[in-house]
Design a protein around this motif. Structure first.
Motif, PDB file in Angstrom:
ATOM      1  N   ASN A 140      -5.743 -30.097  66.839  1.00 56.38           N
ATOM      2  CA  ASN A 140      -6.624 -30.075  67.848  1.00 56.38           C
ATOM      3  C   ASN A 140      -7.012 -28.827  68.529  1.00 56.38           C
ATOM      4  OD1 ASN A 140      -6.501 -32.754  67.888  1.00 56.38           O
ATOM      5  ND2 ASN A 140      -4.801 -33.011  69.610  1.00 56.38           N
ATOM      6  N   GLU A 178     -10.358 -32.088  73.544  1.00 56.42           N
ATOM      7  CA  GLU A 178      -9.442 -31.976  72.298  1.00 56.42           C
ATOM      8  C   GLU A 178      -7.971 -31.943  72.811  1.00 56.42           C
ATOM      9  OE1 GLU A 178      -9.925 -32.023  69.218  1.00 56.42           O
ATOM     10  OE2 GLU A 178     -12.185 -32.263  69.499  1.00 56.42           O
ATOM     11  N   CYS A 219     -10.722 -27.373  68.278  1.00 58.72           N
ATOM     12  CA  CYS A 219     -11.334 -26.761  69.793  1.00 58.72           C
ATOM     13  C   CYS A 219     -12.081 -25.428  69.532  1.00 58.72           C
ATOM     14  CB  CYS A 219     -10.293 -26.657  70.751  1.00 58.72           C
ATOM     15  SG  CYS A 219     -10.601 -26.058  72.127  1.00 58.72           S
TER      16      CYS A 219
END
Length: 589
Positions: A400, A372, A404
């Motif tokens: 992201n 990520e 994650c």
């Protein structure tokens, strides 16, 4: 005799003579002829000529001026620079075109050089750099047969009829243009030209002042130095072939553009020197950069690839200053993830089993972070710390980071499936996320350093990971993080909290899943919770307890609902509330 009388009658004719370096006995009449056109005040300089071929006596007695036309081209055979004065014995003699100006007192020689209308001519080694006019026929060319035909009153066979005063007020050059007469020359604008064309160009340049002025050698040297410094600095700063080649091409175009602008202003810049400097500097700089810094780049790539995505590693390689000791302010999103109940797990298992379990869990989580586009900062016991936003910031850092966190939950589920088959107790994970300003960079000593982030943002992210224990949640993010995820995730507000050691409250949210993956049951739970939480914030505590009870009946063990049901129940018996009654104060780290 007829031609000589006509020349004397006109009193405005200049004839050429031809100087030679070959030794030859000079006739006194020739010496006397040359003395008529000597440039006064001109000390002998340059090539010393030893003989001369002058016009025959019958036509030269009445000439107004005379000068040398025997000249040599540049080293490549092109005529660009023309000498204006020549030395023979103790005489300084003019070029044919210059003799027109010296004979009228317009040009003269002084100690500071050859002057035209009182200003020194920009000569290089006694030669004037010409500016040739454009076009195949820059000057009007009239065949001799047309002139003779006009004189006799007959129709010219090649051109238009010439009037008797056609040449009045004009400067006329008589010369040979037929290829068979072997007077063909090459100029910068015409590969095949004639000697008379060059002399006409020289006269026009002197008459109109359109000759080229060479850029001073000191400025050329300075330009070469600047080109060298620019290309060396660029190549040693940016280490990609694309950028280096782009800089090289840009340098070439800049040199050509500057030369073109100066040329339009009648200044000549020798681009060959600059181009050679650019090429040599580029080659040496590239060789130095890739040779000397190759090992450092390999070290950076090998080191950072262990805890960064390859895209970020490439960014670091292109910007090596990032890994120099020290740090700079950056907006980052920091993640802390901790294994829930690790102390209990480690007490039940042997140290070897605990270490193996921890290795397997952290290995899975590390791969998720790198996938990520995050940076694995460090491992603190059973905790993993990661961050986004440095060394490469993107608009998707918060997204992201949240994705994650959700993938962490999925990874732990897969690990627990394996643990169940092996008879190992399952594990759970808690995640805290916060976005804010921090100092990012290589911290530590010369011997031991770490690319990390420090600051209050990091501390708050760590505190939020622990807050999960209070609310019975898995992923808690701050309002600063969730605000930049563009509603891509299904989440709910857990209200403002005040963590230990901070006086400013922060609103936190629980992230449950991505909106696209949300089940109807999850959406219904969030809708019921939001309704109950709204009633709670309106201080209608008995009603809030009833709604939370209904929610827990349908969704048992929902941590945030259980927490706020108890809080609403305890606040329901309070007669007066403080202004900050809704802030949850954490007493533990």
């Amino acid at each position: 005799m007829v031609l000589g009388d006509a020349i004397a009658k006109a009193a405005n004719v200049s004839l050429p003579f031809f100087l030679s370096v070959n030794e030859k006995v000079m006739a006194p009449d020739d010496i006397a002829y040359l003395n008529r056109f000597v440039i006064p005040g001109g000390p002998p300089s340059g090539t010393a000529y030893r003989s001369v071929t002058t016009p025959v006596d019958v036509i030269r007695h009445g000439v107004k001026g005379s000068g040398n036309v025997a000249i040599s081209p540049d080293g490549d055979g092109v005529y660009r620079r023309i000498p204006l004065s020549f030395t023979m014995g103790n005489m300084t003699l003019p070029n044919l075109a210059l003799s027109w100006f010296t004979g009228r007192g317009i040009a003269k020689m002084e100690s500071r050089g050859l002057l035209l209308r009182g200003s020194p001519l920009p000569l290089t080694e006694g030669k004037l750099l010409l500016r040739f006019p454009r076009g195949a026929k820059p000057f009007t060319v009239i065949p001799a047969i047309d002139v003779l035909s006009a004189y006799r009153g007959a129709a010219p066979p090649q051109g238009a009829i010439l009037s008797r005063d056609f040449f009045k007020g004009k400067v006329v050059f008589l010369g040979m243009t037929a290829p068979g007469l072997l007077d063909l020359k090459s100029t910068p604008t015409m590969p095949v030209s004639t000697g008379v064309h060059i002399n006409a160009t020289l006269f026009e340049n002197l008459d109109l002042g359109t000759f080229m002025r060479p850029v001073p050698a000191s400025l050329v040297a300075l330009s070469m130095l600047l080109v060298c410094l620019f290309i060396a600095a660029f190549v040693l700063t940016f280490h990609t072939i694309v950028k280096n080649l782009s800089a090289f091409v840009a340098g070439c175009l800049l040199i050509v553009a500057v030369a073109a602008v100066l040329f339009s202003l009648r200044y000549y810049l020798p681009t060959t020197y600059l181009m050679v400097t650019l090429i040599v500097s580029f080659i040496l700089s590239v060789a130095f950069s890739y040779g000397l810094e190759g090992r450092e780049r390999q070290f950076i790539k090998r080191t950072f690839s262990q805890y960064m995505d390859k895209t970020i590693v490439e960014h670091v390689l292109q910007n090596p200053d990032i890994v120099k000791p020290g740090g700079k302010k950056a907006r980052v999103t920091v993640l802390f993830a901790d294994i829930a109940g690790f102390t209990t797990i480690s007490e039940r298992n042997s140290p070897e089993d605990t270490a193996l379990m921890l290795h397997r869990v952290l290995n899975e989580l590390t791969e998720v972070v790198i996938e990520e586009k995050g940076v694995v900062d460090k491992y603190i016991g059973d905790c993993i710390m990661a961050f986004w936003g440095s060394p490469l910031a993107t608009p998707k850092d918060e997204i992201n980071a949240c994705r994650c966190s959700l993938k962490f939950i999925g990874a732990i589920g897969r690990i627990n499936t394996v643990f169940e088959r092996e008879g190992t107790p399952p594990v759970a994970i808690r995640v805290g996320l916060h976005t804010g300003d921090a100092i990012a960079g290589n911290m530590g000593s010369v011997r031991l350093f770490d690319f990390t982030v420090v600051g209050d943002t990091v501390n708050l992210a760590s505190r939020l990971e622990s807050v999960n224990k209070v609310f019975g949640t898995s992923i808690i993010v701050s309002e600063h993080t969730i605000a930049h995820t563009y509603r891509l995730f299904l989440s709910r507000s857990l209200g403002p909290i005040e963590v230990k050691g901070k006086s400013e409250p922060v609103v936190i949210h629980e992230v449950l899943c991505e909106n696209n993956d949300a089940s109807p049951a999850a959406r219904r739970k969030i809708d019921l919770y939001n309704e109950a939480f709204r009633i709670y914030r309106e201080q209608r505590f008995p009603e809030a307890v009833e709604v939370f009870d209904a929610l827990l009946k349908e969704f048992p063990h929902d941590g945030p609902s259980e927490f706020y049901r108890k809080r609403a129940q305890s606040l329901g018996g309070t007669f007066s509330l403080t202004k900050d009654w809704d802030i949850i104060r954490m007493t533990e780290k």
